[in-house]
Design an enzyme around this catalytic site. Structure first.
Site, PDB file in Angstrom:
ATOM      1  N   GLY A   8     -19.722 -40.887  20.559  1.00  0.00           N
ATOM      2  CA  GLY A   8     -18.715 -40.904  21.613  1.00  0.00           C
ATOM      3  C   GLY A   8     -17.336 -40.612  21.045  1.00  0.00           C
ATOM      4  CG  ASN A  11     -16.850 -47.345  18.998  1.00  0.00           C
ATOM      5  OD1 ASN A  11     -16.289 -47.544  17.927  1.00  0.00           O
ATOM      6  ND2 ASN A  11     -16.539 -48.004  20.083  1.00  0.00           N
ATOM      7  CB  ILE A  12     -20.771 -42.937  15.686  1.00  0.00           C
ATOM      8  CG1 ILE A  12     -19.802 -41.756  15.650  1.00  0.00           C
ATOM      9  CG2 ILE A  12     -22.211 -42.494  15.415  1.00  0.00           C
ATOM     10  CD1 ILE A  12     -19.727 -41.036  14.305  1.00  0.00           C
ATOM     11  CB  VAL A  13     -23.684 -46.634  19.318  1.00  0.00           C
ATOM     12  CG1 VAL A  13     -24.671 -47.807  19.287  1.00  0.00           C
ATOM     13  CG2 VAL A  13     -22.335 -47.101  19.869  1.00  0.00           C
ATOM     14  CB  ALA A 108     -25.065 -35.059  25.377  1.00  0.00           C
ATOM     15  CG  ASP A 109     -21.644 -39.520  27.175  1.00  0.00           C
ATOM     16  OD1 ASP A 109     -21.647 -38.498  27.903  1.00  0.00           O
ATOM     17  OD2 ASP A 109     -20.597 -40.168  26.939  1.00  0.00           O
ATOM     18  NE  ARG A 110     -21.130 -38.272  33.634  1.00  0.00           N
ATOM     19  CZ  ARG A 110     -20.511 -37.609  34.616  1.00  0.00           C
ATOM     20  NH1 ARG A 110     -19.834 -36.485  34.349  1.00  0.00           N
ATOM     21  NH2 ARG A 110     -20.570 -38.053  35.850  1.00  0.00           N
TER      22      ARG A 110
END
Ligand SMILES: Nc1ncnc2c1ncn2[C@@H]1O[C@H](COP(=O)(O)OP(=O)(O)OP(=O)(O)O)[C@@H](O)[C@H]1O
Ligand SMILES: CC(C)(CO)[C@@H](O)C(=O)NCCC(=O)O
Ligand SMILES: [K+]
Length: 254
Positions: A8, A11-13, A108-110
Site C-alpha cells: 500500500g 504500509n507493506i503487509v 489491486a488491493d480493492r
C-alpha cells in the site's frame, strides 16, 4: 508455505500461509527510496525470528498500488526468496467479474479485498478499507464488482488540518469523550472520528438506497477499528481480509 505481499501507499503487509492458516504476518513502512538490499535485511530478519528458511517458501504473490516500487520488490523476491512472484494484475485469474468502466484502473488491493470478501461473507457486499485512502467497494448479489467510492484517508485528513492551519496541532487519532470538544485537541478528535464515522455511514446508506439492496458491510485496514465502533453500518472488522484474498488468488493460479 506461501508468502503474500500487500503493498500500500503507507504500509507493506506481508504474511506467511501454511495451507489455509496464516502463521505469521508483519507490517513494514512503504519507503520509496529503500533499496532491494534494505528490504532484504528486513525480510531476512523477519524470517529468522519466525524460524523460517527461504527454501521452505513454495511461492510468492504480490499486489501493489505503488508502481514506482514494484521493480525493487520483484528483485527483492527473486534475490532473497529465490522465486518469481505472481503479481496481481492483467492476466492473473481472480475469478472476479469487474464492471468498472476500465477494469485495469481498479486498485489491486480493492480487487483482492473483493475476492476475499465474496468468499468469506457472501454477496451483496460492501467492503470499506481504511488505509492511505478510504475505499468502498460494492459487490452485487451476482458477485460482480460494480465500483465504489474513494475518500481521503483518516491519516491524510488529520494531517491536512495540521499542515494547513497554523494553530491546529498534530493529534493522536483517538475517540474523544464528547462530540462537543472543549479544547482544540478534543474538538479535532471529534471532527475527525465522528465526522469520519458519519461519512462512512452516509456512503454505505447511499449505496444501499441507490441499488435497493441490504449488503453486509465489512471493514478492513489499519484504522478500521477506531471508526467501526462508532459506525452504525459497519458489521464487523476483518483486519486480515487483504492477505486472505492474496492466498485465494494464489490458489486459483496454481
Ligand atoms: N494513530 C495515528 N495517528 C495519525 N495518523 C495515523 C495513525 N495511524 C495511522 N495513521 C495514518 O493513517 C493512514 C493509514 O494508515 P494505515 O495503517 O491504516 O495504513 P494501511 O491500511 O496499511 O494503508 P495502505 O494499505 O494504504 O498502506 C496513514 O496515512 C498513516 O500515516
Ligand atoms: C485508492 C487506493 C490508493 C487505495 O489503496 C488504490 O486502490 C488505488 O490506487 N486505486 C486506483 C484507483 C481506483 O481504484 O480506481
Ligand atoms: K489497505
Amino acid at each position: 508455505m506461501i508468502l503474500v505481499f500487500d503493498v500500500g501507499n503507507t504500509n507493506i503487509v506481508l504474511g506467511l500461509y501454511k495451507g489455509r492458516e496464516l502463521t505469521h504476518h508483519w507490517r513494514l513502512s512503504t519507503n520509496r527510496s529503500s533499496t532491494v538490499d534494505e528490504y532484504g535485511i528486513l525480510l531476512t530478519n523477519l524470517f529468522q525470528l519466525a524460524g523460517v528458511r527461504a527454501d521452505q517458501i513454495e511461492g510468492v504473490i504480490l499486489s501493489s498500488v505503488v508502481p514506482p516500487i514494484m521493480n525493487t520488490l520483484e528483485r527483492l523476491i527473486v534475490k532473497y526468496v529465490g522465486k518469481e512472484p505472481l503479481v496481481v494484475g492483467p492476466g492473473v485469474k481472480t475469478g472476479l467479474n469487474i464492471r468498472y468502466e476500465n477494469p485495469r484502473e481498479v486498485g489491486a488491493d480493492r480487487i483482492v479485498n473483493a475476492v476475499a470478501g465474496i468468499e468469506q461473507y457472501g454477496t451483496p457486499l460492501v467492503i470499506v478499507d481504511f488505509g492511505t485512502a478510504t475505499t468502498f467497494d460494492y459487490i452485487d448479489a451476482t458477485g460482480a464488482y460494480i465500483g465504489g467510492a474513494i475518500m481521503p484517508g483518516i491519516g491524510i485528513s488529520a494531517e491536512a488540518l495540521y499542515q494547513r492551519a497554523a494553530k491546529l496541532p498534530r493529534i493522536e487519532l483517538a475517540k474523544p469523550k464528547s462530540v462537543i470538544g472543549r479544547n482544540t485537541v478534543a474538538a479535532m478528535q471529534s471532527g475527525i472520528v465522528y465526522g469520519y464515522a458519519g461519512q462512512v455511514d452516509g456512503i454505505s446508506r447511499r449505496i444501499a438506497k441507490e441499488f435497493n439492496v441490504t449488503p453486509r458491510i465489512i471493514a478492513t485496514g489499519g484504522l478500521a477499528e477506531l471508526i467501526a465502533v462508532e459506525s452504525e453500518t459497519i458489521e464487523l472488522v476483518d483486519p486480515l481480509l487483504t492477505l486472505e484474498g492474496l492466498r485465494i488468488i494464489y490458489e486459483r493460479n496454481k
